[in-house]
Design a protein around this motif. Structure first.
Motif, PDB file in Angstrom:
ATOM      1  N   VAL A 181      -5.379   3.274  19.479  1.00  0.00           N
ATOM      2  CA  VAL A 181      -5.447   4.162  20.651  1.00  0.00           C
ATOM      3  C   VAL A 181      -4.065   4.769  20.883  1.00  0.00           C
ATOM      4  O   VAL A 181      -3.047   4.069  20.827  1.00  0.00           O
ATOM      5  CB  VAL A 181      -5.906   3.388  21.903  1.00  0.00           C
ATOM      6  N   THR A 182      -3.993   6.052  21.171  1.00  0.00           N
ATOM      7  CA  THR A 182      -2.704   6.694  21.419  1.00  0.00           C
ATOM      8  C   THR A 182      -2.277   6.526  22.872  1.00  0.00           C
ATOM      9  O   THR A 182      -3.105   6.333  23.768  1.00  0.00           O
ATOM     10  CB  THR A 182      -2.752   8.195  21.100  1.00  0.00           C
ATOM     11  N   ARG A 224       2.042   8.646  20.263  1.00  0.00           N
ATOM     12  CA  ARG A 224       2.157   7.484  19.382  1.00  0.00           C
ATOM     13  C   ARG A 224       0.896   6.626  19.437  1.00  0.00           C
ATOM     14  O   ARG A 224       0.319   6.385  20.494  1.00  0.00           O
ATOM     15  CB  ARG A 224       3.370   6.636  19.784  1.00  0.00           C
ATOM     16  N   GLU A 225       0.488   6.143  18.278  1.00  0.00           N
ATOM     17  CA  GLU A 225      -0.703   5.291  18.175  1.00  0.00           C
ATOM     18  C   GLU A 225      -0.304   3.828  18.333  1.00  0.00           C
ATOM     19  O   GLU A 225       0.584   3.334  17.635  1.00  0.00           O
ATOM     20  CB  GLU A 225      -1.363   5.522  16.820  1.00  0.00           C
ATOM     21  N   LEU A 226      -0.935   3.131  19.258  1.00  0.00           N
ATOM     22  CA  LEU A 226      -0.691   1.705  19.454  1.00  0.00           C
ATOM     23  C   LEU A 226      -1.275   0.897  18.302  1.00  0.00           C
ATOM     24  O   LEU A 226      -2.324   1.255  17.756  1.00  0.00           O
ATOM     25  CB  LEU A 226      -1.312   1.245  20.774  1.00  0.00           C
ATOM     26  N   LYS A 227      -0.591  -0.194  17.983  1.00  0.00           N
ATOM     27  CA  LYS A 227      -1.052  -1.043  16.894  1.00  0.00           C
ATOM     28  C   LYS A 227      -1.021  -2.507  17.322  1.00  0.00           C
ATOM     29  O   LYS A 227      -0.270  -2.884  18.229  1.00  0.00           O
ATOM     30  CB  LYS A 227      -0.170  -0.840  15.652  1.00  0.00           C
ATOM     31  N   THR A 228      -1.823  -3.329  16.685  1.00  0.00           N
ATOM     32  CA  THR A 228      -1.856  -4.761  16.982  1.00  0.00           C
ATOM     33  C   THR A 228      -0.447  -5.348  16.862  1.00  0.00           C
ATOM     34  O   THR A 228       0.265  -5.100  15.891  1.00  0.00           O
ATOM     35  CB  THR A 228      -2.798  -5.488  16.020  1.00  0.00           C
ATOM     36  N   GLY A 229      -0.069  -6.112  17.860  1.00  0.00           N
ATOM     37  CA  GLY A 229       1.269  -6.694  17.910  1.00  0.00           C
ATOM     38  C   GLY A 229       2.240  -5.904  18.757  1.00  0.00           C
ATOM     39  O   GLY A 229       3.326  -6.397  19.089  1.00  0.00           O
ATOM     40  N   GLY A 251       2.068  -5.408  28.753  1.00  0.00           N
ATOM     41  CA  GLY A 251       0.937  -5.922  27.990  1.00  0.00           C
ATOM     42  C   GLY A 251       1.239  -6.010  26.509  1.00  0.00           C
ATOM     43  O   GLY A 251       2.301  -5.600  26.036  1.00  0.00           O
ATOM     44  N   SER A 252       0.289  -6.565  25.787  1.00  0.00           N
ATOM     45  CA  SER A 252       0.395  -6.722  24.335  1.00  0.00           C
ATOM     46  C   SER A 252      -0.922  -6.302  23.703  1.00  0.00           C
ATOM     47  O   SER A 252      -1.996  -6.620  24.222  1.00  0.00           O
ATOM     48  CB  SER A 252       0.702  -8.180  23.987  1.00  0.00           C
ATOM     49  N   ILE A 253      -0.827  -5.567  22.607  1.00  0.00           N
ATOM     50  CA  ILE A 253      -2.026  -5.219  21.855  1.00  0.00           C
ATOM     51  C   ILE A 253      -2.338  -6.417  20.947  1.00  0.00           C
ATOM     52  O   ILE A 253      -1.630  -6.696  19.983  1.00  0.00           O
ATOM     53  CB  ILE A 253      -1.815  -3.949  21.007  1.00  0.00           C
ATOM     54  N   GLY A 254      -3.360  -7.153  21.314  1.00  0.00           N
ATOM     55  CA  GLY A 254      -3.667  -8.389  20.610  1.00  0.00           C
ATOM     56  C   GLY A 254      -2.840  -9.534  21.163  1.00  0.00           C
ATOM     57  O   GLY A 254      -2.115  -9.384  22.148  1.00  0.00           O
ATOM     58  N   PRO A 255      -2.943 -10.710  20.542  1.00  0.00           N
ATOM     59  CA  PRO A 255      -2.206 -11.880  21.040  1.00  0.00           C
ATOM     60  C   PRO A 255      -0.699 -11.640  21.036  1.00  0.00           C
ATOM     61  O   PRO A 255      -0.135 -11.084  20.093  1.00  0.00           O
ATOM     62  CB  PRO A 255      -2.589 -12.977  20.038  1.00  0.00           C
TER      63      PRO A 255
END
Length: 382
Positions: A181-182, A224-229, A251-255
């Protein structure tokens, strides 16, 4: 809605009377206010036209007069019904017109107080000194700002409404964030939620940043595209009738990593220390000391030299309330009083570059600080 308008109008009348009393106490014949926040507080003018000069003349006795562009007449005549309005053309000598009005109000030897902490003061200060050689020039800065620090029950209700919208905006942003997601998609959902909930355009846009840009204080979304981590930040404010209730969540994308979770816990603890110290009778420096002591014990670093500032009425380009900001910093002797509202902030980083930004809108009640924004203060993992 009509009841809200009438209550706001009644409070503004009382505020003008209070300003006039302060003028008489200080021996001021006419006080001039030029910042949007002070003009709104006294006259009720809520619009986007403050990029041009506005000058509100409040005599110690008599009717206040507002100078603003003639183009804005329909809005001003509808909103500022208890103030006499004088319009000026874009090619008019506004300072000369103000000087003529001041002479009619108090004569050549008037004691005139100008709002020197306002950016607009520069447009009229020198011309008025030239046009009024026999006048004594004083400073009106602080007269209205001091009054604005203590919110009435009516104002507190407006801020509470704004706080609910802030929570809706943060929830919408967190729910929209995810791998792939951007940032601007997140921003679009935040704005949709804000407008759908009845919010107005706030003084600052929502600050939506991720990863290495979290450390940038006043930048917002990109494509910018968000990525896991990835870590991300949502700092924003709902706005109702120009009253703001800022808040922020990290926040955090994923754990999240164990270190990021630890930093979030320290941030929450320091935040609570500051809240508990925010009691009537304490000094702003006392609040800062309680907050800073926990950061020192936890061996983390503050991005800011303060842990908050007063909020309420604001216009673009800020939600901090314009000139006369009162911050919770180590050298401040400002006394905390019931009815104050703060944007309480804990923005910390560790020795490997992790950031956690946590903030809330807080009301000072009889027994201490109370959160007006009440979403979970833990690290959001989405």
């Amino acid at each position: 809605m009509d009841q809200v308008i009438d209550q706001g109008r009644a409070e503004r009348r009382e505020r003008v009377i209070a300003v006039q009393e302060r003028c008489r106490e200080r021996g001021v014949d006419v006080a001039v206010f030029t910042s949007p926040e002070n003009i709104y507080y006294l006259a009720g003018l809520d619009y986007e036209g403050y990029f041009c000069l506005h000058a509100l003349l409040v005599p110690a006795d008599g009717e206040p007069v507002l100078f603003a562009r003639s183009l804005e007449a329909p809005t001003i005549l509808r909103q500022a019904r208890d103030i006499r309005y004088v319009g000026y053309g874009d090619n008019d000598d506004v300072a000369a017109a103000i000087a003529t009005q001041l002479l009619a109000m108090a004569g050549e030897s008037l004691r005139l107080a100008l709002q020197r902490n306002s950016a607009f003061n520069a447009a009229i200060d020198a011309p008025l000194r030239e046009a009024l050689p026999n006048a004594e020039f004083l400073d009106s800065s602080g007269i209205v700002e001091e009054m604005r620090m203590i919110k009435s029950p009516f104002e507190i209700e407006q801020i509470k409404r704004a706080a609910r919208i802030s929570e809706i905006m943060v929830s919408a942003g967190a729910e929209a964030a995810g791998n792939g997601v951007t940032e601007n998609t997140v921003a679009a959902e935040v704005f949709r939620a804000m407008i759908s909930a009845g919010g107005q355009s706030p003084g600052f846009p929502p600050f939506i940043r991720s990863v290495d840009r979290i450390c940038e204080p006043h930048t917002t979304w990109t494509s910018r595209e968000l990525k896991t981590g990835d870590s991300f930040l949502l700092e924003l404010s709902g706005c109702i009738d120009r009253y703001h209730a800022p808040m922020a969540r990290t926040g955090s994308i994923g754990p999240a990593s164990a270190q990021a979770r630890k930093l979030a816990e320290i941030s929450n603890q320091a935040h609570t220390k500051a809240l508990n110290a925010l009691k009537p009778g304490a000094l702003a420096s006392d609040v800062h000391a309680a907050w800073q002591a926990h950061l020192n014990e936890s061996r983390v670093f503050a991005r800011l030299k303060h842990c908050g500032y007063t909020v309420g009425i604001s216009f673009p380009p800020t939600w901090t309330g314009g000139p006369g900001i009162n911050s919770l910093h180590g050298a401040s002797n400002v006394q905390i009083r019931e009815g104050m509202v703060f944007h309480l902030i804990t923005w910390i980083t560790d020795d490997v570059g992790n950031d956690n930004f946590l903030s809330d809108c807080v009301l000072v009640g009889k027994s201490g600080g109370v959160f007006l924004t009440n979403m979970s203060r833990g690290l959001a993992e989405v």
